[in-house]
Write a protein that holds these residues in place. Structure first.
Motif, mmCIF file in Angstrom:
data_model
loop_
_atom_site.group_PDB
_atom_site.id
_atom_site.type_symbol
_atom_site.label_atom_id
_atom_site.label_comp_id
_atom_site.label_asym_id
_atom_site.label_seq_id
_atom_site.Cartn_x
_atom_site.Cartn_y
_atom_site.Cartn_z
ATOM 1 N N VAL A 1 -8.058 -2.592 -0.138
ATOM 2 C CA VAL A 1 -8.091 -2.747 1.317
ATOM 3 C C VAL A 1 -9.532 -2.851 1.799
ATOM 4 C CG1 VAL A 1 -7.577 -1.587 3.507
ATOM 5 C CG2 VAL A 1 -5.900 -1.559 1.668
ATOM 6 N N ILE B 1 -6.073 -3.106 5.974
ATOM 7 C CA ILE B 1 -4.606 -3.110 5.909
ATOM 8 C C ILE B 1 -4.052 -4.233 6.768
ATOM 9 C CG2 ILE B 1 -2.534 -1.778 6.442
ATOM 10 C CD1 ILE B 1 -4.059 0.731 5.781
ATOM 11 N N THR C 1 -6.619 2.250 -1.579
ATOM 12 C CA THR C 1 -7.468 1.732 -0.504
ATOM 13 C C THR C 1 -8.633 0.864 -0.967
ATOM 14 O OG1 THR C 1 -8.765 3.793 -0.552
ATOM 15 C CG2 THR C 1 -6.946 3.664 1.028
ATOM 16 N N ASN D 1 -8.722 0.905 8.309
ATOM 17 C CA ASN D 1 -7.456 0.305 8.713
ATOM 18 C C ASN D 1 -7.549 -1.210 8.900
ATOM 19 O OD1 ASN D 1 -6.208 2.869 8.831
ATOM 20 N ND2 ASN D 1 -7.049 3.205 10.858
ATOM 21 N N VAL E 1 0.839 -1.202 0.000
ATOM 22 C CA VAL E 1 0.000 0.000 0.000
ATOM 23 C C VAL E 1 0.875 1.254 0.000
ATOM 24 C CG1 VAL E 1 -1.724 1.315 1.290
ATOM 25 C CG2 VAL E 1 -1.917 -1.175 1.142
ATOM 26 N N THR F 1 -1.831 -7.319 5.280
ATOM 27 C CA THR F 1 -0.408 -7.403 5.645
ATOM 28 C C THR F 1 -0.138 -8.400 6.765
ATOM 29 O OG1 THR F 1 -0.582 -5.607 7.258
ATOM 30 C CG2 THR F 1 -0.078 -4.998 4.973
#
Length: 321
Positions: free
Chosen positions: A243, A196, A240, A193, A85, A200
Motif C-alpha cells: 500500500v 488503499i 501495508t 490510507n 488487504v 482498491t
C-alpha cells in the motif's frame, strides 16, 4: 491553536493553490511514500523495540501476508481483489495465532464501555508550544493537500477541486479541535490510507462513513479497540508495505504530468534529497534549537515540501523551443 491554523489554511486554499502544481504535489506525495517505508519494514520485523524484533517468525508471517495481498491484487477479481488487504490481514492473523504471537490478556482486562473525559488535561497556553504546534499544523495542512491529491488521482484519476481541498482541510482542523476537547492527541490525514484507495479504487462516502463509525465505536468500547490491537505488527507490515508503495507510485504519476526537463528534475531531486537526507541524518541538526529537529528532522515531508515550493517559485521556467 493547531486546529485554528488548519481552518485558516483551508479557508484561503484558493489563494495558495497556485503554490502546489502537480510537480510540487507529486514531490510531496512521493516523499510521503518514501517516509512510510521504514515504518512498514519495522512492522514486518515485529515492531521496533519489541523483544522478538527481526525474528524469522515475524518475517515469515509478514511475507505470507504480503504474498496473499499481492496475489489477490493481481489474480483476484471483484470482492477478492477489493478486499485483498483485509483478507491478507486475516490470513496473517491466523498464521500468527499458530505461532502463539497473539496475546488476548489486554482484551480480557479491558472495560466494555469507557467514555473520554473532556478537558482531562485542562488548558494552558505556553507561547513556545503554541508557535511550534501552529507551524506543525500549517505543514500538516500542506501535507494534507498532497494526501488529498494522491487520493483523487489514485481513486478517480483527477486532481481535487478547490472546494474539496478547502472542505477537507477545514474538516481536519475542526476534528482536531473537537479531539483536543475530549483529551485526544493531535491527528493527521494519515497518508497510509491513500495507498488503499489507490489500490482498491473505492471512494464511496458510505464506505468511509462505516469505517468512521467502527472507529468511533472502538473509541468508546475498549474491548473492540484492544481486539484490533492484538493484530501483530508483522501482519500489519506485510499488509501495508505494498500500500505504501502505491503512494510513491501515485507521486511519480503526478510528477510525470509535468515535463521532465532540467528545471523540474532539479526541483524533485533536491527536494527529495534534502528531505530524506536530513531525516536520516537528523543528528546534523543537534546544534540548532530543538524545534528545528521537531519540525524538519522527524519526517522528510515537511522539508521536501518547503524546498519544492521554494524552488518552483524561484527557478526560471525553461522557454519552449
Amino acid at each position: 491553536m493547531g486546529g485554528i491554523v488548519a481552518i485558516i489554511v483551508g479557508i484561503f486554499i484558493k489563494q495558495i493553490r497556485h503554490l502546489f502544481p502537480p510537480l510540487v504535489t507529486g514531490t510531496v506525495v512521493f516523499a510521503i511514500g518514501l517516509s512510510l517505508y521504514p515504518t512498514a519494514v519495522n512492522y514486518m520485523a515485529g515492531g521496533a523495540g519489541s523483544a522478538d524484533y527481526g525474528s524469522w517468525q515475524n518475517w515469515l508471517v509478514a511475507i505470507i501476508t504480503l504474498a496473499v495481498v499481492t496475489g489477490l491484487n493481481h489474480f483476484g477479481k471483484g470482492f477478492l481483489k477489493l478486499s485483498s488487504v483485509l483478507i491478507g490481514i486475516i490470513v496473517g492473523y491466523v498464521v500468527a495465532l499458530g505461532f502463539g504471537m497473539v496475546d488476548f490478556s489486554s482484551v480480557l482486562t479491558a472495560k466494555w464501555v469507557q467514555f473520554p473525559q473532556p478537558m482531562h488535561f485542562g488548558i494552558k497556553f505556553e507561547p513556545s508550544s503554541c508557535v511550534a504546534i501552529a507551524v506543525l499544523f500549517a505543514i500538516s495542512s500542506i501535507q494534507a493537500i498532497g494526501d488529498f491529491s494522491a487520493t483523487t488521482t489514485g481513486g478517480m484519476d483527477r486532481m481535487p477541486t478547490d472546494e474539496e481541498l478547502s472542505g477537507g482541510i477545514i474538516g481536519y482542523g475542526v476534528s482536531n479541535i473537537v479531539c483536543a476537547f475530549f483529551s485526544g492527541l493531535p491527528t493527521a490525514t494519515y497518508s497510509q490510507n491513500v495507498g488503499i484507495v489507490s489500490s482498491t479504487k473505492v471512494v464511496a462516502k458510505r464506505v468511509f462513513g462505516i469505517a468512521a463509525m467502527i472507529m468511533l465505536v472502538a473509541g468508546i468500547m475498549p474491548k473492540i479497540a484492544y481486539i484490533l490491537l492484538t493484530i501483530p505488527s508483522c501482519v500489519l507490515g506485510g499488509a501495508t508495505i505494498s500500500v505504501f508503495a502505491m503512494i510513491s507510485m501515485t507521486g511519480i504519476k503526478l510528477i510525470n504530468n509535468s515535463k521532465m526537463n532540467y528545471r523540474n528534475t532539479s526541483i524533485v531531486g533536491l527536494a527529495i534529497a534534502l528531505g530524506m537526507g536530513v531525516t536520516q541524518a537528523n543528528a546534523a541538526l543537534a546544534q540548532l534549537p530543538a524545534w528545528v529537529t521537531t519540525i524538519f528532522g522527524k519526517s522528510p515531508v515537511a522539508l521536501s515540501t518547503l524546498v519544492a515550493v521554494f524552488l518552483n517559485l524561484v527557478l526560471p521556467k525553461e522557454k519552449e523551443e
